[in-house]
Design a protein around this motif. Structure first.
Motif, PDB file in Angstrom:
ATOM      1  N   GLY A  56       0.807  -1.212   0.000  1.00  0.00           N
ATOM      2  CA  GLY A  56       0.000   0.000   0.000  1.00  0.00           C
ATOM      3  C   GLY A  56       0.836   1.255   0.000  1.00  0.00           C
ATOM      4  N   ARG A  57       2.117   1.116  -0.303  1.00  0.00           N
ATOM      5  CA  ARG A  57       3.018   2.257  -0.278  1.00  0.00           C
ATOM      6  C   ARG A  57       3.524   2.591  -1.673  1.00  0.00           C
ATOM      7  NH1 ARG A  57       6.941   0.489   4.708  1.00  0.00           N
ATOM      8  NH2 ARG A  57       5.312   0.202   6.281  1.00  0.00           N
ATOM      9  N   ALA A  58       3.843   3.870  -1.844  1.00  0.00           N
ATOM     10  CA  ALA A  58       4.366   4.326  -3.130  1.00  0.00           C
ATOM     11  C   ALA A  58       5.870   4.123  -3.234  1.00  0.00           C
ATOM     12  CB  ALA A  58       4.026   5.800  -3.323  1.00  0.00           C
ATOM     13  N   GLY A  59       6.538   3.960  -2.101  1.00  0.00           N
ATOM     14  CA  GLY A  59       7.991   3.828  -2.129  1.00  0.00           C
ATOM     15  C   GLY A  59       8.685   5.125  -2.466  1.00  0.00           C
ATOM     16  N   ALA A  60       8.090   6.241  -2.045  1.00  0.00           N
ATOM     17  CA  ALA A  60       8.676   7.555  -2.354  1.00  0.00           C
ATOM     18  C   ALA A  60       8.349   8.549  -1.249  1.00  0.00           C
ATOM     19  CB  ALA A  60       8.157   8.074  -3.694  1.00  0.00           C
ATOM     20  N   ILE A  61       9.238   9.505  -1.078  1.00  0.00           N
ATOM     21  CA  ILE A  61       9.061  10.622  -0.146  1.00  0.00           C
ATOM     22  C   ILE A  61       8.985  11.902  -0.964  1.00  0.00           C
ATOM     23  CG2 ILE A  61      10.209  11.976   1.660  1.00  0.00           C
ATOM     24  CD1 ILE A  61      11.336   9.352   2.725  1.00  0.00           C
ATOM     25  N   GLY A  62       8.088  12.792  -0.593  1.00  0.00           N
ATOM     26  CA  GLY A  62       7.875  14.008  -1.358  1.00  0.00           C
ATOM     27  C   GLY A  62       8.426  15.255  -0.686  1.00  0.00           C
ATOM     28  N   ILE A  63       8.945  16.165  -1.492  1.00  0.00           N
ATOM     29  CA  ILE A  63       9.387  17.480  -1.030  1.00  0.00           C
ATOM     30  C   ILE A  63       8.820  18.513  -1.992  1.00  0.00           C
ATOM     31  CG2 ILE A  63      11.342  19.009  -0.607  1.00  0.00           C
ATOM     32  CD1 ILE A  63      13.014  16.631   0.105  1.00  0.00           C
ATOM     33  N   VAL A  64       8.140  19.503  -1.454  1.00  0.00           N
ATOM     34  CA  VAL A  64       7.515  20.549  -2.262  1.00  0.00           C
ATOM     35  C   VAL A  64       8.146  21.892  -1.910  1.00  0.00           C
ATOM     36  CG1 VAL A  64       5.349  21.732  -2.817  1.00  0.00           C
ATOM     37  CG2 VAL A  64       5.341  19.264  -2.360  1.00  0.00           C
ATOM     38  N   PHE A  65       8.456  22.688  -2.906  1.00  0.00           N
ATOM     39  CA  PHE A  65       8.936  24.039  -2.643  1.00  0.00           C
ATOM     40  C   PHE A  65       8.221  25.007  -3.570  1.00  0.00           C
ATOM     41  CE2 PHE A  65      11.807  22.341  -5.859  1.00  0.00           C
ATOM     42  CZ  PHE A  65      11.863  23.379  -6.793  1.00  0.00           C
ATOM     43  N   SER A  66       8.155  26.243  -3.135  1.00  0.00           N
ATOM     44  CA  SER A  66       7.487  27.277  -3.911  1.00  0.00           C
ATOM     45  C   SER A  66       8.337  27.684  -5.102  1.00  0.00           C
ATOM     46  CB  SER A  66       7.211  28.497  -3.024  1.00  0.00           C
ATOM     47  OG  SER A  66       6.769  29.588  -3.800  1.00  0.00           O
ATOM     48  N   ALA A  67       7.702  27.798  -6.263  1.00  0.00           N
ATOM     49  CA  ALA A  67       8.427  28.214  -7.464  1.00  0.00           C
ATOM     50  C   ALA A  67       8.973  29.631  -7.315  1.00  0.00           C
ATOM     51  CB  ALA A  67       7.514  28.129  -8.682  1.00  0.00           C
ATOM     52  N   GLU A  68       8.310  30.460  -6.488  1.00  0.00           N
ATOM     53  CA  GLU A  68       8.768  31.830  -6.291  1.00  0.00           C
ATOM     54  C   GLU A  68      10.116  31.872  -5.567  1.00  0.00           C
ATOM     55  OE1 GLU A  68       5.580  30.888  -5.649  1.00  0.00           O
ATOM     56  OE2 GLU A  68       4.851  31.779  -7.522  1.00  0.00           O
ATOM     57  N   ARG A  69      10.390  30.839  -4.784  1.00  0.00           N
ATOM     58  CA  ARG A  69      11.678  30.755  -4.093  1.00  0.00           C
ATOM     59  C   ARG A  69      12.311  29.431  -4.490  1.00  0.00           C
ATOM     60  NH1 ARG A  69      12.862  31.511   2.422  1.00  0.00           N
ATOM     61  NH2 ARG A  69      15.143  31.555   2.241  1.00  0.00           N
ATOM     62  N   ASN A  70      12.940  29.420  -5.648  1.00  0.00           N
ATOM     63  CA  ASN A  70      13.459  28.181  -6.228  1.00  0.00           C
ATOM     64  C   ASN A  70      14.597  27.630  -5.382  1.00  0.00           C
ATOM     65  OD1 ASN A  70      14.312  26.049  -7.757  1.00  0.00           O
ATOM     66  ND2 ASN A  70      14.516  27.195  -9.658  1.00  0.00           N
ATOM     67  N   MET A  71      14.246  26.675  -4.523  1.00  0.00           N
ATOM     68  CA  MET A  71      15.222  26.133  -3.587  1.00  0.00           C
ATOM     69  C   MET A  71      16.306  25.312  -4.276  1.00  0.00           C
ATOM     70  SD  MET A  71      14.143  27.366  -0.755  1.00  0.00           S
ATOM     71  CE  MET A  71      14.961  26.444   0.532  1.00  0.00           C
ATOM     72  N   LEU A  72      16.054  24.888  -5.516  1.00  0.00           N
ATOM     73  CA  LEU A  72      17.071  24.109  -6.230  1.00  0.00           C
ATOM     74  C   LEU A  72      18.279  24.961  -6.602  1.00  0.00           C
ATOM     75  CD1 LEU A  72      14.863  21.818  -8.501  1.00  0.00           C
ATOM     76  CD2 LEU A  72      15.994  21.241  -6.344  1.00  0.00           C
ATOM     77  N   LEU A  73      18.150  26.269  -6.463  1.00  0.00           N
ATOM     78  CA  LEU A  73      19.296  27.161  -6.674  1.00  0.00           C
ATOM     79  C   LEU A  73      20.017  27.479  -5.371  1.00  0.00           C
ATOM     80  CD1 LEU A  73      17.730  29.674  -9.242  1.00  0.00           C
ATOM     81  CD2 LEU A  73      19.158  27.666  -9.704  1.00  0.00           C
ATOM     82  N   ASP A  74      19.511  26.942  -4.259  1.00  0.00           N
ATOM     83  CA  ASP A  74      20.086  27.194  -2.949  1.00  0.00           C
ATOM     84  C   ASP A  74      21.006  26.035  -2.574  1.00  0.00           C
ATOM     85  OD1 ASP A  74      20.658  27.438  -0.245  1.00  0.00           O
ATOM     86  OD2 ASP A  74      18.654  28.125   0.298  1.00  0.00           O
ATOM     87  N   PRO A  75      22.326  26.259  -2.483  1.00  0.00           N
ATOM     88  CA  PRO A  75      23.247  25.155  -2.183  1.00  0.00           C
ATOM     89  C   PRO A  75      22.957  24.455  -0.863  1.00  0.00           C
ATOM     90  CG  PRO A  75      24.447  27.083  -2.956  1.00  0.00           C
ATOM     91  CD  PRO A  75      23.033  27.519  -2.713  1.00  0.00           C
ATOM     92  N   ILE A  76      22.438  25.189   0.121  1.00  0.00           N
ATOM     93  CA  ILE A  76      22.126  24.567   1.412  1.00  0.00           C
ATOM     94  C   ILE A  76      20.984  23.578   1.242  1.00  0.00           C
ATOM     95  CG2 ILE A  76      21.322  24.999   3.759  1.00  0.00           C
ATOM     96  CD1 ILE A  76      22.731  27.716   3.606  1.00  0.00           C
ATOM     97  N   PHE A  77      19.930  23.982   0.531  1.00  0.00           N
ATOM     98  CA  PHE A  77      18.803  23.080   0.317  1.00  0.00           C
ATOM     99  C   PHE A  77      19.202  21.882  -0.527  1.00  0.00           C
ATOM    100  CE2 PHE A  77      15.231  21.667  -2.325  1.00  0.00           C
ATOM    101  CZ  PHE A  77      14.347  21.258  -1.335  1.00  0.00           C
ATOM    102  N   THR A  78      19.992  22.100  -1.567  1.00  0.00           N
ATOM    103  CA  THR A  78      20.359  20.971  -2.427  1.00  0.00           C
ATOM    104  C   THR A  78      21.252  19.973  -1.697  1.00  0.00           C
ATOM    105  OG1 THR A  78      22.167  22.296  -3.380  1.00  0.00           O
ATOM    106  CG2 THR A  78      20.079  22.249  -4.585  1.00  0.00           C
TER     107      THR A  78
END
Length: 338
Positions: A56-78
Motif C-alpha cells: 500500500g506504499r508508493a515507495g517515495a518521499i515528497g518534497i515541495v517548494f514554492s516556485a517563487e523561491r526556487n530552492m534548487l538554486l540554494d546550495p544549502i537546500f540541495t
C-alpha cells in the motif's frame, strides 16, 4: 533473483522478507539487516508495482517548494536534498520533488489524493506554519526539518539554534565585544527567530541591550550579507563583531569589511553558521572563519530515516530530535581593538 528465490535462500517466508525490505517495524533489526545484505549481494530489486500492491506504499518521499523561491538554486537546500536522496536510496525509496506555482496547498492536496508519496518532508518552516495542520487533515504523514510553534504533535529534526547563537554571542562577549551585530534570515522562519533569541539572551545575561539597529535580516545570500554589513558599518557606532546566519551572508560581510578598510581578525570579528557544504570550507578562508557547525547533509539523511519510520507506523510524537551545535574557534574571532 526473485522474491521467492531470495526467501528460499534465507530460509524465511516471502512475507517476512517483503516486510523486512519495506521497513515494517515488526521485523527484528537482525533479520532486517540479514535480508538487506542478501538483497544487496544478489542485486535483488522488488518490482515497484508489486510492492505498492503488497504494502500500500508508493515507495517515495515528497518534497515541495514554492516556485517563487526556487530552492534548487540554494546550495544549502540541495545539500540537504542530497542527504535525503542518499538515505532513501539505501531503502529503495525514491524522492519526488515538486515545484508549487502559487498554490502550495493545492500541491499537497494533489499528492494526498493520488498517493504518489508515502510521506512529505517540510523544510524551512515558518513560526506559525500552516502546512503541518493541512497535511494532518489530509492524512498525509510528514516530517519537518526544523520546528514551528504549534501544539500539534509532529515528527521533526532541528538543531539547537538558540543555544548555538547564545554560545557564539557569549564567546564574543568573553573576548570583550559589547557591540555585536546580527545578520539573520527573516524572523518569519523559526530557526531565525531562535537565533535572534540566543543573541538577545546572551546580551541580556551580561546586562547589555539588544539594539534593534544591530539586528538585520534578509534572505541569506552573499549580496544581502554585503548590503546588511555595509549598513551596520555605516552606523554612528558600528559593531566590532558580527554574527551571520550562513556562510554565504558571511562571505558578503567579509567583502564589505574589506571594502571599508576593516581587517577581519584584527579590526572586526565574524562568526557564521556553517552547514558543512563541500563547496565552502571556512577553515580555508582568510582568515579562517569561526563557525557554529552542523552538517545539513547529515540532517537530510536523518530526516529521510524519520520519514520512513513514520510511514512504517511509528508514532510521530516520539520522533523528535534537537541536535546540539558545535562551536569551532578560528582566526576570524579576536578581542576588540582597544
Amino acid at each position: 533473483m526473485n522474491l521467492k528465490e531470495l526467501s528460499e535462500h534465507l530460509g524465511l517466508s516471502q512475507t517476512t522478507v517483503s516486510r523486512a525490505l519495506n521497513g515494517f517495524p515488526e521485523v527484528g533489526e537482525a533479520t532486517r539487516q540479514r535480508v538487506l545484505e542478501a538483497a544487496e549481494q544478489f542485486q535483488y530489486r522488488p518490482n515497484a508495482s508489486a510492492r505498492k500492491l503488497a504494502t500500500g506504499r508508493a515507495g517515495a518521499i515528497g518534497i515541495v517548494f514554492s516556485a517563487e523561491r526556487n530552492m534548487l538554486l540554494d546550495p544549502i537546500f540541495t545539500d540537504f536534498l542530497a542527504g535525503v536522496a542518499s538515505q532513501c536510496s539505501l531503502a529503495d525509496n525514491d524522492v519526488l520533488v515538486s515545484s508549487a506555482h502559487g498554490d502550495e496547498a493545492g500541491t499537497y492536496r494533489r499528492l494526498a489524493r493520488i498517493r504518489s508519496v508515502d510521506a512529505v518532508v517540510l523544510s524551512s518552516p515558518t513560526v506559525d506554519d500552516p502546512r503541518i495542520a493541512l497535511l494532518q487533515r489530509l492524512g498525509m504523514p510528514l516530517v519537518v526539518h526544523g520546528r514551528c510553534l504549534t501544539n500539534l504533535p509532529y515528527a521533526h529534526l532541528d538543531i539547537d539554534n538558540e543555544a548555538a547563537f547564545f554560545q557564539a554571542t557569549t564567546l564574543l562577549l568573553d573576548l570583550g565585544h559589547r557591540s555585536i551585530g546580527l545578520i539573520n534570515e527573516s524572523l518569519n522562519y523559526t530557526f531565525a527567530m531562535h537565533r535572534s533569541e540566543g543573541w538577545r539572551k546572551a546580551l541580556g545575561e551580561r546586562g547589555l541591550p539588544a539594539p534593534p539597529e544591530l539586528e538585520c535580516s534578509a534572505r541569506m545570500t552573499e549580496e544581502n550579507g554585503y548590503r546588511l554589513a555595509r549598513n551596520l558599518f555605516d552606523l554612528p557606532t558600528p559593531p566590532t563583531a558580527l554574527l551571520c546566519s550562513s556562510i554565504f551572508a558571511a562571505l558578503g560581510a567579509m567583502r564589505a569589511a574589506r571594502d571599508t578598510g576593516r581587517i577581519i581578525g584584527k579590526d572586526l570579528s565574524i562568526i557564521a553558521h556553517d552547514d558543512g557544504l563541500d563547496a565552502i570550507r571556512p577553515e580555508t578562508l582568510t582568515p579562517p572563519l569561526t563557525t557554529t557547525f552542523s552538517s545539513i547533509h547529515a540532517a537530510g539523511m536523518r530526516v529521510a530515516e524519520i520519514a520512513m519510520a513514520v510511514t512504517s507506523g511509528a508514532d510521530p510524537a516520539t520522533l523528535t530530535e534537537i541536535w546540539p551545535v558545535d562551536l569551532v574557534f578560528r582566526g576570524s574571532t579576536v578581542p576588540p581593538v582597544s
